[in-house]
Scaffold this motif. Structure first.
Motif, PDB file in Angstrom:
ATOM      1  N   MET A 251       0.845  -1.187   0.000  1.00 21.26           N
ATOM      2  CA  MET A 251       0.000   0.000   0.000  1.00 21.26           C
ATOM      3  C   MET A 251       0.885   1.242   0.000  1.00 21.26           C
ATOM      4  N   VAL A 252       0.782   2.066  -1.056  1.00 21.57           N
ATOM      5  CA  VAL A 252       1.667   3.222  -1.168  1.00 21.57           C
ATOM      6  C   VAL A 252       0.954   4.567  -0.975  1.00 21.57           C
ATOM      7  N   ALA A 253      -0.377   4.558  -0.916  1.00 28.06           N
ATOM      8  CA  ALA A 253      -1.112   5.805  -0.669  1.00 28.06           C
ATOM      9  C   ALA A 253      -2.521   5.506  -0.199  1.00 28.06           C
ATOM     10  N   VAL A 254      -3.044   6.413   0.629  1.00 26.79           N
ATOM     11  CA  VAL A 254      -4.416   6.289   1.150  1.00 26.79           C
ATOM     12  C   VAL A 254      -5.047   7.683   1.177  1.00 26.79           C
ATOM     13  N   GLN A 255      -6.322   7.728   0.858  1.00 26.56           N
ATOM     14  CA  GLN A 255      -7.073   8.978   0.973  1.00 26.56           C
ATOM     15  C   GLN A 255      -8.330   8.728   1.780  1.00 26.56           C
ATOM     16  N   ASP A 256      -8.622   9.630   2.725  1.00 27.65           N
ATOM     17  CA  ASP A 256      -9.896   9.559   3.437  1.00 27.65           C
ATOM     18  C   ASP A 256     -10.510  10.952   3.476  1.00 27.65           C
ATOM     19  N   ALA A 257     -11.569  11.121   4.245  1.00 29.38           N
ATOM     20  CA  ALA A 257     -12.266  12.406   4.284  1.00 29.38           C
ATOM     21  C   ALA A 257     -11.397  13.525   4.862  1.00 29.38           C
ATOM     22  N   PHE A 258     -10.325  13.156   5.569  1.00 26.89           N
ATOM     23  CA  PHE A 258      -9.486  14.149   6.240  1.00 26.89           C
ATOM     24  C   PHE A 258      -8.282  14.579   5.402  1.00 26.89           C
ATOM     25  N   GLY A 259      -7.822  13.700   4.516  1.00 33.27           N
ATOM     26  CA  GLY A 259      -6.647  14.046   3.729  1.00 33.27           C
ATOM     27  C   GLY A 259      -6.098  12.874   2.934  1.00 33.27           C
ATOM     28  N   THR A 260      -4.918  13.089   2.337  1.00 36.35           N
ATOM     29  CA  THR A 260      -4.268  12.081   1.502  1.00 36.35           C
ATOM     30  C   THR A 260      -2.824  11.927   1.946  1.00 36.35           C
ATOM     31  N   ILE A 261      -2.373  10.679   2.124  1.00 35.78           N
ATOM     32  CA  ILE A 261      -0.981  10.428   2.501  1.00 35.78           C
ATOM     33  C   ILE A 261      -0.371   9.391   1.568  1.00 35.78           C
ATOM     34  N   SER A 262       0.956   9.447   1.438  1.00 35.48           N
ATOM     35  CA  SER A 262       1.636   8.470   0.589  1.00 35.48           C
ATOM     36  C   SER A 262       3.034   8.167   1.100  1.00 35.48           C
ATOM     37  N   ASN A 263       3.564   7.042   0.647  1.00 36.15           N
ATOM     38  CA  ASN A 263       4.947   6.648   0.905  1.00 36.15           C
ATOM     39  C   ASN A 263       5.287   5.598  -0.147  1.00 36.15           C
ATOM     40  N   SER A 264       6.167   5.929  -1.064  1.00 31.97           N
ATOM     41  CA  SER A 264       6.497   5.014  -2.166  1.00 31.97           C
ATOM     42  C   SER A 264       7.123   3.712  -1.685  1.00 31.97           C
ATOM     43  N   GLU A 265       7.644   3.712  -0.456  1.00 29.86           N
ATOM     44  CA  GLU A 265       8.240   2.498   0.110  1.00 29.86           C
ATOM     45  C   GLU A 265       7.188   1.605   0.770  1.00 29.86           C
ATOM     46  N   GLY A 266       5.988   2.142   0.949  1.00 28.25           N
ATOM     47  CA  GLY A 266       4.898   1.361   1.535  1.00 28.25           C
ATOM     48  C   GLY A 266       4.437   1.876   2.879  1.00 28.25           C
ATOM     49  N   LEU A 267       3.148   1.718   3.146  1.00 27.98           N
ATOM     50  CA  LEU A 267       2.534   2.090   4.424  1.00 27.98           C
ATOM     51  C   LEU A 267       1.995   0.825   5.069  1.00 27.98           C
ATOM     52  N   SER A 268       2.319   0.609   6.334  1.00 29.82           N
ATOM     53  CA  SER A 268       1.818  -0.576   7.027  1.00 29.82           C
ATOM     54  C   SER A 268       0.311  -0.457   7.246  1.00 29.82           C
ATOM     55  N   VAL A 269      -0.441  -1.426   6.740  1.00 35.81           N
ATOM     56  CA  VAL A 269      -1.903  -1.402   6.864  1.00 35.81           C
ATOM     57  C   VAL A 269      -2.320  -1.476   8.328  1.00 35.81           C
ATOM     58  N   ALA A 270      -1.723  -2.419   9.064  1.00 34.33           N
ATOM     59  CA  ALA A 270      -2.083  -2.614  10.477  1.00 34.33           C
ATOM     60  C   ALA A 270      -1.723  -1.390  11.313  1.00 34.33           C
ATOM     61  N   ASP A 271      -0.527  -0.832  11.080  1.00 34.01           N
ATOM     62  CA  ASP A 271      -0.094   0.334  11.867  1.00 34.01           C
ATOM     63  C   ASP A 271      -0.967   1.550  11.580  1.00 34.01           C
ATOM     64  N   LEU A 272      -1.333   1.733  10.314  1.00 30.40           N
ATOM     65  CA  LEU A 272      -2.189   2.870   9.968  1.00 30.40           C
ATOM     66  C   LEU A 272      -3.570   2.705  10.588  1.00 30.40           C
ATOM     67  N   PHE A 273      -4.075   1.489  10.586  1.00 31.10           N
ATOM     68  CA  PHE A 273      -5.388   1.234  11.188  1.00 31.10           C
ATOM     69  C   PHE A 273      -5.375   1.566  12.675  1.00 31.10           C
ATOM     70  N   GLU A 274      -4.315   1.141  13.379  1.00 31.13           N
ATOM     71  CA  GLU A 274      -4.195   1.442  14.807  1.00 31.13           C
ATOM     72  C   GLU A 274      -4.072   2.941  15.034  1.00 31.13           C
TER      73      GLU A 274
END
Length: 431
Positions: A251-274
């Motif tokens: 997962m390299v980028a996520v957008q929600d109602a609050f904003g958009t974030i990215s990291n070309s090296e990857g974003l941890s799904v579990a860590d972001l959820f927490e």
């Protein structure tokens, strides 16, 4: 000058979801050479309910809310569809969503029709006690317009298992004591302690993952190392991302109602959820991420794009920016008809919503059966049932797409509409 500008804006309104779904339906009806009389029936809804109801707030003041329930078609069985709480809800958007539900349940081979509903509100502005009173009052106002063998709501945007528990309890309390247990399946998506299905929370996202997996397998593509972006990090987006990560996708980028974030090296799904749990649901500010402008999200470099938020997000304006080779529609109607033409010209594959996000209604069907039959299934068994059903439907769509030389959405509509047409032809039209 100001007046002239306002007039110009009115002349060029943005395309709504209802216009989008009707264009899709008209194209599909022509493709399957749908019986003209049946087309007339399917082009309109069976019932449209708009309810204004009062609720007392925590401060003692009364507020009036507007609720909707649209029942599109029940030729194949009881109406089925979610309830969403969102300020943008109006009658046209609910009609569009109800129609999509009809195609979705038909495509999945379920004994259901299509419906949708909700309340025009921003749930973040209300306390938990106010949300409970709003939900219970709305349920009471709906009355016999819903029912376990008539119209079965489920969670959708900004509603969850707790919302469904309130609805079930309110509805059952209107029945005689001896009848209450027979009405538990008036809604699906309930908490497991209140008759809910193990794994129902992940069913939609799991289905999104499965359709991506089966598509990749059909193209001999390895998902390990593939980069994906997700719009919406609620139940659908989170679980789709979770399952993709288990097979090595990044997962390299996520957008929600609050904003958009990215990291070309990857974003941890579990860590972001927490992180979202401690950050009022927002992804903004997650460690190791870079904030990105909202309008740049769909243009980010990736292999797979998963729109899992609201409708009409991929438009003619941003479709040209998309770099992904696959779009998996986790949301209902995220791609406009005009955008789809652009994407297809670019050679981008779209797994259509009525196939891609059908894991939720398939899971709902199993919960409904579980309540109806007094059974209890384990999580592994439930996920296996959803997997089997998704695999079967995906193969039908792929086969139809190849045999007729049409895209996946057209193939999905072809199967869904023909099934409903067959039901009408066999039964006839009363009187």
């Amino acid at each position: 000058m100001t007046l002239t500008k306002e007039v110009k804006k009115k002349k060029q309104p943005k395309q709504g979801m209802l216009e989008n779904v009707m264009k899709q339906f008209d194209a599909a009806a022509e493709m399957v050479q749908l019986n003209p009389n049946i087309k007339k029936i399917l082009a309109v809804t069976n019932n449209e309910l708009i309810i204004h109801f009062p609720v007392r707030m925590d401060n003692g003041e009364v507020e009036i809310f507007k609720g909707y329930r649209v029942q599109h078609n029940n030729a194949l069985g009881p109406y089925k569809g979610g309830l969403r709480y969102h300020p943008t809800i109006d009658i046209d958007s609910v009609k569009a969503l109800a129609m999509w539900m009809t195609w979705k349940t038909s495509l999945a081979g379920l004994p259901y029709g299509g419906a949708k509903g909700g309340i025009q509100m921003d749930p973040t502005k209300y306390s938990i006690t106010e949300l409970e009173r709003i939900t219970r009052r709305f349920t009471y106002a709906l009355g016999e317009n819903i029912g376990p063998e008539h119209d079965i709501p489920a969670p959708d945007v900004n509603t969850n298992a707790q919302t469904m528990a309130w609805i079930a309890d309110t509805y059952m309390s209107t029945k005689a004591p001896s009848e209450r247990s027979k009405n538990q399946h008036v809604v699906t998506g309930k908490p497991t302690g209140s008759g809910g299905l193990e794994g129902r929370d992940r069913a939609t996202g799991f289905g999104v993952f499965l359709t991506i997996k089966y598509w990749a397998e059909s193209k001999d593509i390895d998902l390990n190392g593939k980069r994906f972006i997700v719009q919406g990090f609620g139940n659908v987006g989170y679980w789709a991302a979770h399952f993709l990560e288990t097979v090595g996708a990044k997962m390299v980028a996520v957008q929600d109602a609050f904003g958009t974030i990215s990291n070309s090296e990857g974003l941890s799904v579990a860590d972001l959820f927490e992180y979202t749990k401690d950050n009022k649901g927002s992804i903004v500010g997650f460690a190791g991420s870079t904030e990105v402008a909202k309008e740049d999200f769909f243009g980010l470099d990736c292999d797979i794009c998963i729109p899992a938020a609201l409708g009409n997000q991929i438009t003619a304006e941003n479709a040209t920016q998309i770099k992904a080779f696959l779009i998996a529609e986790g949301a209902n109607g995220p791609t406009t008809v005009e955008a789809e033409k652009i994407l297809m010209d670019k050679g981008i594959t779209i797994i259509p919503d009525i196939l891609c996000n059908s894991g939720g209604v398939i899971g709902s069907y199993f919960e409904w059966l579980q309540n109806r039959n007094g059974e209890l299934w384990e999580l592994d068994e439930i996920l296996a049932k959803i997997d089997k059903k998704i695999k079967e439907v995906f193969r039908k769509v792929s086969q139809t797409s190849e045999e007729k030389g049409i895209d996946m959405r057209s193939a999905a509509y072809f199967i869904a509409i023909q099934r409903i047409e067959k039901a009408y032809i066999q039964r006839g039209i009363f009187p």
